[in-house]
Scaffold this active site. Structure first.
Site, PDB file in Angstrom:
ATOM      1  N   HIS B 254     -18.189  19.780  14.336  1.00 51.61           N
ATOM      2  CA  HIS B 254     -18.567  19.290  15.655  1.00 51.61           C
ATOM      3  C   HIS B 254     -19.636  18.227  15.481  1.00 51.61           C
ATOM      4  O   HIS B 254     -20.466  18.328  14.603  1.00 51.61           O
ATOM      5  CB  HIS B 254     -19.093  20.444  16.525  1.00 51.61           C
ATOM      6  CG  HIS B 254     -19.153  20.085  17.983  1.00 51.61           C
ATOM      7  ND1 HIS B 254     -20.186  19.392  18.533  1.00 51.61           N
ATOM      8  CD2 HIS B 254     -18.275  20.315  18.995  1.00 51.61           C
ATOM      9  CE1 HIS B 254     -19.952  19.215  19.824  1.00 51.61           C
ATOM     10  NE2 HIS B 254     -18.799  19.764  20.126  1.00 51.61           N
ATOM     11  N   GLU B 307     -12.842  25.451  19.752  1.00 50.37           N
ATOM     12  CA  GLU B 307     -11.378  25.389  19.844  1.00 50.37           C
ATOM     13  C   GLU B 307     -10.726  26.542  19.073  1.00 50.37           C
ATOM     14  O   GLU B 307      -9.659  27.019  19.437  1.00 50.37           O
ATOM     15  CB  GLU B 307     -10.827  24.078  19.252  1.00 50.37           C
ATOM     16  CG  GLU B 307     -11.716  22.860  19.365  1.00 50.37           C
ATOM     17  CD  GLU B 307     -11.776  22.302  20.766  1.00 50.37           C
ATOM     18  OE1 GLU B 307     -11.138  22.908  21.653  1.00 50.37           O
ATOM     19  OE2 GLU B 307     -12.478  21.301  20.972  1.00 50.37           O
TER      20      GLU B 307
END
Lengths: 374, 371
Positions: B254, B307
């Site tokens: 990320h 996710e």
């Protein structure tokens, strides 16, 4: 890395490297891909040639241009589902809402795909079909089929009116489409690039760009400029109307730009064309411009308050025979070439555009109270 | 003019009081509240109220908001027929993008307001559930005003009330994903809002951005990858082979977090409870992925992102893979609209600069003289 201070509107922040176009605001120059100044290009290139240039980086030779023309002409029809979706919308729907929806429907697919040049060509080719259908439905007439033997601009007028337009009108429209096709990292182009940066598909990028262009502070300004000229009505009324508006702190649509510090080079070309394209409106517009610049200069002698492209585009499009309700759609019909060129360019070195924000909220750590105790 | 920073990384594009992603400490904060404190206590409606109004609702406010959301679930006739005009095998994200566009026509160029935000947010589940039913060859189910946002979405998908456990799981998912700082789709919505465009325009742009695999498109790709791996025993072998072919592990890394994503932590625990088969495979894949990524780049924080375990929760709820990204949108609609309202309250056109890297100006050659 040190987080820079907040620059509202990202003014002055470089958000992309691009070879598609350059707005040289200080010198009043607009440069399209390949290094061509807009005034030079507008004299020699059609919208199809300009699109080819923006997409491929070089002007086409005759054979390349023929190929592109054929490809575009063959891509003008809507898919059945997009045509059905068009019929679902009320006839009086705002043409930009129709465009946003039908481009989305035309681009709807089973699975996500990476943007390609062929898709860019097809999407650009279909805009006039949607815009003309929207126009005819508002008029209570049936949409017409595109004609493959006509160029992009001529076919748009054909699909609107059902008869071939004069060469002059086609030329004015074509020149307008060339002039508006790209303009650096404006809000809609930037939107398209942000969406592309997530790995999304071309239709998503273009739908987002249409959505941004729709804003009155962006593509809606041509309509606003024309509405102002309607309200002014005649050259004699300009001074009185503008002074009254100015006294009420109203802004004059069609004046001022974030980047240009001189006369917008596109406005200069459109102004010349307007003399011939809409002689009556030109008189009102020319006087309006003179007075508006005078008032703005008196109020802010320090500011460059030049006429922008929206002002004179509104006069030229009127001369072409386009009603003002379609102005923003016409802008989109031109700019889609630039949007798609930017998306394709960004694919070469795709990196998620995810800026930072500064926290202005309460310091973290408060425990939320359950609802019974609030 | 500043120097070009690819991806605008570290460049401040907005001031916000809606959410804070405190990447260094692995904290996500909504309007001052840490996500872990909200996730399993609050309804989606309470959190949406928090994001829109800046504070948690008292009982009367919550009742009013719940009622207003429930009363705004129906689609306009044009939106419903457009939904039916799209081919049955269309990507649900494209359906959402198109139908949200139609749904917004009646509020053309209106200045975004909280009632419009409520109205738009309420319509997302109806669009998706109606399309899901169409794919199954079933008629749409009318929304039920007595059910909350999460429960009603599940009801419209299946036509029957779901178990409290699944409703709770979906609600927690919707709370966790509702906002996340200046991510790409939220930023898209704010750029569009900055032109004085309308709320539907901001939302279609945001949906288009969320669709990208580098953003909201990832959970379905996580599922694809797990399906390819097949079993926990195969994880190590498959992943080492994949790595040789430069295959990316989906659901890891990320831009902002330097520690374990706080949302992933909650979703992981939910997966263990709700979706043990998925969890057995996913936790082994996670362990292997983190080990391999650490071997390759010991200096990089390579934490599992939201996710990865989202996929397992959404699967447990009974959603097909193609509905993972648009269900993300069902949640994020609250954050997008809150950001649009914040942008509009103190607006300035977002129009950055670009740096020209093309050739210096020269004259074009007319067509007749070209090659």
């Amino acid at each position: 890395m040190k987080v820079p201070e907040f620059s509202p509107g990202l003014e002055g922040v470089v958000a992309a490297e691009t070879a598609v176009s350059e707005v040289d605001g200080a010198n009043g120059r607009l440069i399209y891909r390949g290094g061509y100044l807009i005034e030079d290009l507008a004299k020699v290139a059609s919208f199809e040639e300009t699109s080819y240039l923006l997409w491929n980086g070089a002007l086409p030779d005759k054979r390349e241009l023929e190929t592109l023309r054929h490809q575009m002409a063959a891509a003008r029809r809507l898919k059945d589902s997009a045509r059905d979706a068009l019929k679902c919308l009320e006839a009086d729907t705002d043409p930009m809402d129709v465009l946003r929806t039908i481009v989305s429907a035309q681009g709807a697919a089973k699975a996500i795909t990476k943007p390609t040049l062929d898709e860019a060509i097809a999407l650009t080719a279909v805009f006039p079909t949607i815009v003309a259908a929207s126009f005819r439905r508002r008029q209570g007439t049936e949409p017409l089929e595109p004609r493959e033997d006509l160029g992009h601009a001529a076919n748009l007028l054909w699909m609107m009116e059902g008869r071939e337009a004069s060469p002059e009108r086609v030329h004015w429209l074509d020149t307008y489409l060339v002039l508006l096709a790209d303009h650096g990292l404006n809000a809609s182009t930037f939107t398209a690039r942000v969406i592309a940066s997530t790995g999304s598909d071309l239709a998503s990028c273009v739908v987002g760009a249409i959505a941004a262009l729709k804003g009155p502070a962006h593509g809606g300004a041509t309509y606003a400029a024309r509405s102002m000229l309607d309200k002014i009505g005649s050259a004699e009324n300009a001074e009185k109307w503008l002074r009254e508006q100015h006294a009420q702190h109203a802004r004059f649509p069609g004046f001022g730009h974030r980047v240009y510090r001189t006369y917008d080079p596109r406005a200069k070309i459109l102004r010349e064309m307007a003399k011939e394209a809409a002689p009556e409106l030109y008189k009102t517009a020319a006087h309006t411009e003179e007075v508006a610049l005078q008032i703005l200069h008196e109020a802010h002698p320090d500011r460059p308050n030049a006429t922008n492209v929206d002002f004179w585009a509104s006069v030229v499009l009127t001369g072409v025979g386009i009603p003002k309700e379609l102005f923003t759609c016409l802008f989109a019909t031109s700019r889609v070439a630039g949007w798609t060129a930017h998306v394709l360019e960004s694919l070469a070195d795709l990196r998620l555009i995810r800026p930072a924000s500064v926290w202005k909220g309460p310091q973290p750590g408060n425990k939320p109270l359950p609802i019974a105790s609030r | 003019m500043s120097q070009y920073v690819p991806g605008l990384e570290g460049i401040v594009a907005a001031q916000t009081a809606i959410s804070l992603v405190d990447g260094a400490n692995g904290r996500l904060v909504y309007r001052g509240y840490v996500i872990a404190d909200l996730a399993e206590e609050m309804s989606f409606e309470e959190v949406a109220h928090l994001l829109w109004y800046g504070r948690l609702p008292v009982r009367a406010e919550l009742d009013a908001l719940t009622l207003e959301l429930a009363g705004s679930r129906a689609l306009t006739p044009a939106a419903m027929t457009t939904l039916e005009a799209l081919p049955q095998d269309t990507d649900p994200m494209d359906v959402l993008r198109s139908v949200v566009s139609v749904q917004g026509i009646e509020h053309r160029l209106e200045k975004p307001t909280i009632p419009l935000a409520i109205h738009a947010t309420a319509s997302f589940p109806t669009i998706l559930a109606s399309f899901h039913r169409r794919q199954l060859g079933l008629p749409p189910v009318k929304p039920r005003a007595d059910l909350a946002h999460a429960a009603n979405y599940l009801y419209m998908l299946s036509g029957k009330e779901s178990s409290p456990e699944l409703v709770r799981a979906l609600n927690t998912y919707l709370v966790l994903l509702a906002d996340h700082g200046m991510n790409a789709s939220t930023f898209t919505a704010r750029v569009i809002a900055s032109t004085d465009s309308d709320l539907a325009s901001c939302l279609v742009g945001a949906i288009g951005a969320l669709k990208g695999p580098a953003h909201g498109g990832a959970p379905s790709q996580v599922m694809d990858q797990l399906e390819q791996i097949g079993s926990p025993e195969n994880a190590e072998h498959w992943m080492r082979e994949a790595r040789k072919r430069k295959v990316r592990f989906m659901g890891f890394g990320h831009r902002v977090y330097r520690t374990y994503d706080p949302r992933a932590k909650i979703l992981k625990a939910m997966c263990e409870r709700l979706n043990p088969t998925f969890y057995a495979l996913a936790s082994k894949v996670e362990e292997t992925a983190l080990a391999i990524l650490h071997e390759e780049h010991p200096e990089r924080p390579q934490a599992t992102n939201v996710e990865f375990y989202s996929a397992g929760v959404l699967q447990a709820i009974g959603l097909p893979k193609a509905f993972f990204p648009p269900t993300f949108a069902v949640s994020r609609a609250a954050g997008w609209t809150a950001h649009v309202l914040e942008q509009v309250a103190n607006n300035r056109l977002i129009r950055p600069q670009s740096e020209y890297i093309g050739p210096e100006p020269r004259k074009p050659v007319p067509l007749a003289e070209r090659g």
